[in-house]
Every structure is written in structure tokens, then in C-alpha cells.
Design a protein around this motif. Structure first.
Motif, PDB file in Angstrom:
ATOM      1  N   PHE A 140      41.176  32.855  43.960  1.00  9.52           N
ATOM      2  CA  PHE A 140      40.607  34.194  43.976  1.00  9.52           C
ATOM      3  C   PHE A 140      41.518  35.099  43.161  1.00  9.52           C
ATOM      4  N   TRP A 141      40.933  35.894  42.274  1.00 11.62           N
ATOM      5  CA  TRP A 141      41.718  36.777  41.423  1.00 11.62           C
ATOM      6  C   TRP A 141      41.220  38.219  41.514  1.00 11.62           C
ATOM      7  N   ILE A 189      35.913  45.033  26.211  1.00  9.65           N
ATOM      8  CA  ILE A 189      36.633  45.512  27.382  1.00  9.65           C
ATOM      9  C   ILE A 189      37.847  44.607  27.589  1.00  9.65           C
ATOM     10  N   PHE A 190      39.003  45.229  27.653  1.00  8.81           N
ATOM     11  CA  PHE A 190      40.249  44.479  27.843  1.00  8.81           C
ATOM     12  C   PHE A 190      40.652  44.546  29.312  1.00  8.81           C
ATOM     13  N   MET A 191      41.133  43.427  29.809  1.00 10.38           N
ATOM     14  CA  MET A 191      41.453  43.322  31.231  1.00 10.38           C
ATOM     15  C   MET A 191      42.676  42.437  31.448  1.00 10.38           C
ATOM     16  N   ARG A 192      43.225  42.534  32.643  1.00  6.65           N
ATOM     17  CA  ARG A 192      44.199  41.565  33.141  1.00  6.65           C
ATOM     18  C   ARG A 192      43.639  40.971  34.418  1.00  6.65           C
ATOM     19  N   TRP A 193      43.708  39.647  34.545  1.00  7.27           N
ATOM     20  CA  TRP A 193      43.269  38.970  35.764  1.00  7.27           C
ATOM     21  C   TRP A 193      44.488  38.333  36.426  1.00  7.27           C
ATOM     22  N   LYS A 194      44.705  38.652  37.682  1.00 12.85           N
ATOM     23  CA  LYS A 194      45.851  38.103  38.426  1.00 12.85           C
ATOM     24  C   LYS A 194      45.342  37.325  39.632  1.00 12.85           C
ATOM     25  N   ILE A 232      50.131  29.889  40.546  1.00  8.92           N
ATOM     26  CA  ILE A 232      49.320  31.036  40.152  1.00  8.92           C
ATOM     27  C   ILE A 232      50.234  32.248  39.969  1.00  8.92           C
ATOM     28  N   ALA A 233      51.455  31.978  39.535  1.00 10.45           N
ATOM     29  CA  ALA A 233      52.453  33.039  39.397  1.00 10.45           C
ATOM     30  C   ALA A 233      52.153  33.967  38.229  1.00 10.45           C
ATOM     31  N   GLY A 234      51.449  33.486  37.224  1.00 14.49           N
ATOM     32  CA  GLY A 234      51.194  34.290  36.038  1.00 14.49           C
ATOM     33  C   GLY A 234      49.911  35.093  36.127  1.00 14.49           C
ATOM     34  N   PHE A 235      49.430  35.554  34.971  1.00 18.27           N
ATOM     35  CA  PHE A 235      48.181  36.316  34.902  1.00 18.27           C
ATOM     36  C   PHE A 235      47.562  36.122  33.525  1.00 18.27           C
ATOM     37  N   TYR A 236      46.320  36.575  33.385  1.00 16.81           N
ATOM     38  CA  TYR A 236      45.571  36.431  32.138  1.00 16.81           C
ATOM     39  C   TYR A 236      45.411  37.772  31.430  1.00 16.81           C
ATOM     40  N   TYR A 237      45.669  37.775  30.130  1.00 15.91           N
ATOM     41  CA  TYR A 237      45.215  38.843  29.249  1.00 15.91           C
ATOM     42  C   TYR A 237      43.799  38.461  28.827  1.00 15.91           C
TER      43      TYR A 237
END
Length: 216
Positions: free
Chosen positions: A88-89, A146-151, A166-171
């Protein structure tokens, strides 16, 4: 989607994030809404091996005005996993009002931010303004991307001791035209620039399906 840990350089220090209340939100888009599904791949190749995982994403909630969205990510062919791995992010929508292009957390420096955002061709026209004032004067309300970050916040169907992280995140960059998504995973302790590529799915009978999970 979780990724495997590999040896790399030490984590960087994060920096603060400035917000501006003067800018309107990004455009509302019918392709980015609760219930919408996407499918594609994430490239998790390393120097030792070329590898890609099949990935499904479903948007569970989306609030453009407040720069927030959330959803689930399902990796279908993770090695050594007996079942698809679901996480889940929660996401931040870059709008120069609620969130800027500078992350300010999750061990990402401003240099990391620019390096990753610059991998999206749609970011190039914005770069000079971001270098001038951090992007606080940008009006993204009519921009076709649309630019986002998903964590990722937690594993849904496996334990935290599953050997994945799942320590990182997505640009993330979302196209308002066709609903396609491209992204790059950032984690100082994982393989760099793992590319995420997703397409919006037309959920008609006999088409794409997505497993149901109870989020608690």
C-alpha cells in the motif's frame, strides 16, 4: 512495489521543502481517479542480471486539491515469492502549493531530486524556473503532465521479513493525455533508477482484473 537491496553508497541527508499557497492545483484528470487501474513493468536489473517484474497498480483514493493520492501496487513475478507481493502506498502530487519538486525527506537531496526528475522529458521545460526559485512560481494547473512521489507504507499480504524492502519511493510522471505512467525508484541502498512503466487499463468484462485486498 518492493525492491531487493544491493550494496551502494551511504544514504544522503534530506533537506527541507518550501510550499507556496498561491498556485492552483494540477488539472483534474479522469484517468487519475479512485478505482483506476494500471499495469506494466518495473525494471529491477542489476549489474549481474537483467530482470523486470510485472506490476499492477490501483488508485484507491485521489484528492487533487490537497495534493494526495493512495493505492496498492502488486508485483506478480517476484523471485522467491510464493505469491504476488502487494504493498500500500501514499502519494504526493507536485503542485507548488501542497508539494514542490524537492522531496525534503526519505534520504533524498535536492541533487537527487533534479537528477531523477530530469529523466522525464516533460520536466525539461520546467527546469530553469525550478533552478531560479525552486519552482514556487510555476503554474501547473494546465500542464499536460502530473508529477508525483509514491511512498510505499506497508506490505499488504506478506510480512516485513520477506527479504524485500519498501524503504525508498518513486518519482512519477503521469500523462493526462493517455493515462500512461513512468517512474523511477529511489533508495540509496537499492539498484539505482529502477524504471516503472504503466499503462491505463480499460476495465471491461474479460479485460484486465486486479485482486481485491482488505486494507487495515
Amino acid at each position: 512495489m518492493p525492491v531487493r537491496v544491493v550494496e551502494t553508497s551511504s544514504p544522503s541527508h534530506s533537506s527541507g521543502q518550501d510550499l507556496s499557497s498561491a498556485q492552483p492545483s494540477p488539472p483534474s484528470c479522469s484517468l487519475l481517479c479512485a478505482g483506476r487501474s494500471f499495469c506494466g513493468t518495473q525494471n529491477v536489473s542489476s549489474l549481474q542480471k537483467d530482470e523486470a517484474w510485472k506490476v499492477n497498480v490501483r488508485i484507491q483514493g485521489c484528492d487533487i486539491e490537497h495534493g494526495f493520492l493512495c493505492g496498492t501496487m502488486e508485483a506478480l513475478n517476484v523471485p522467491l515469492a510464493d505469491t504476488p507481493v502487494v504493498t500500500f502506498w501514499e502519494g504526493e502530487i507536485v503542485d507548488a502549493k501542497n508539494h514542490t519538486f524537492f522531496t525534503g525527506k526519505w534520504e533524498a537531496t535536492p541533487e537527487d531530486d533534479i537528477r531523477h526528475w530530469s529523466k522525464f522529458p516533460s520536466f525539461t521545460p520546467l527546469l530553469s524556473q525550478i533552478e531560479e526559485d525552486g519552482g514556487k512560481s510555476l503554474d501547473l494547473s494546465n500542464y499536460p503532465y502530473i508529477f508525483m512521489r509514491w511512498k510505499e507504507q506497508y506490505f499488504v499480504n506478506v510480512g516485513a521479513d520477506c527479504g524485500l524492502t519498501i524503504a525508498g519511493f518513486y518519482y512519477v510522471c503521469f500523462s493526462c493525455t493517455d493515462g500512461s505512467i513512468s517512474g523511477f525508484y529511489y533508495d540509496p541502498n537499492s539498484s539505482p533508477f529502477q524504471k516503472l512503466e504503466l499503462k491505463c487499463m480499460n476495465e471491461k468484462p474479460g479485460g484486465f482484473s486486479f485482486s481485491s485486498y482488505e486494507l487495515v
